[in-house]
Each structure stands twice: as structure tokens, then as C-alpha cells.
Design a protein around this motif. Structure first.
Motif: not given
Length: 133
Positions: A92-121
Motif C-alpha cells: 500500500a505504501y509503495l503504491e502511493n506513499p503520500k496518500k498512505m502517510v500524508p506528510g511523509t518525507k519520501m519524495a518517491f511518487a510510488g509504483l503503479r504496477k502491482v507486479e512491480d510492488r510484488d517484485a520489490v517486496v
């Protein structure tokens, strides 16, 4: 009859190897996606904090809970409110960090593809992300 047994054994052993091949493919894909994470994070032997915290033992760790890293107030608050990293929460966080934790310092926009999130986890799990037993 002997040939049938040999064929059956070959098929059975080949089927046992398929999950291992699939895991290797997932880890290879995860390593590729991880390169995007590695700009800010380290994992594995010798990992240190960078712009983002090192991720050894992240599975099972309270959000904002790594000693020695200066998290955003939002991430610390998320941890205080009960956010503990597991595979589902990381997805959930890797999909959209700022949506899950508004105010996070993580500048990364997220991984839109489920396969990419599965693979990196999977890559994180395999390279030190699992909590120490």
C-alpha cells in the motif's frame, strides 16, 4: 514400464523446479525495481541510512521506528498509531506513499504496477527485510 516411471519422475522433478524458477524471476524483477529504491535506501550487509532509512528488518517494524534515522513527524505518528510494516502495508505504501502517510518525507511518487510492488517486496524480503527471529 520403466520408461513410464522415468517420464513420471522427470515430470515430477521438473514441476518441483518451476516454483524455484518463478522465485528467481521474481527476485530478478525485484532487483530491477529495487534500483529505483537504492537511490535513497540500502538493504543487506553493511546497509546504512541514506536519505531514507536502511531497510534491514523492516518487516514487523513499527513505522518510524528505526533508531538513528530522522523520520518525518507524519511517519512517527503513523507508527505511534499502530502502523507496522508487513507485506500488505509495504504494498500500500509503495503504491502511493503520500496518500498512505500524508506528510511523509519520501519524495518517491510510488509504483503503479502491482507486479512491480510484488517484485520489490519479494526482493526486500529476500535481502534482509524480514524481521530477525
Amino acid at each position: 514400464m520403466r520408461n513410464k516411471i522415468l517420464v513420471a519422475l522427470s515430470l515430477a522433478t521438473g514441476c518441483l523446479a518451476l516454483p524455484a524458477l518463478a522465485q528467481e524471476a521474481d527476485l530478478a524483477a525485484g532487483e530491477k525495481v529495487w534500483k529505483r529504491c537504492a537511490a535513497c535506501h540500502m538493504i543487506g550487509d553493511g546497509a546504512e541510512n541514506r536519505v531514507g532509512p536502511e531497510l534491514n528488518g523492516i518487516i514487523g517494524r513499527k513505522a518510524g521506528g528505526l533508531e538513528g534515522f530522522k523520520y518525518s513527524d507524519a511517519m512517527v505518528k503513523a507508527g505511534e498509531e499502530g502502523l507496522v510494516w508487513d507485506n500488505e502495508q509495504l504494498h500500500a505504501y509503495l503504491e502511493n506513499p503520500k496518500k498512505m502517510v500524508p506528510g511523509t518525507k519520501m519524495a518517491f511518487a510510488g509504483l503503479r504496477k502491482v507486479e512491480d510492488r510484488d517484485a520489490v517486496v519479494a526482493y526486500i524480503d529476500a535481502n534482509g527485510g524480514e524481521a530477525a527471529q
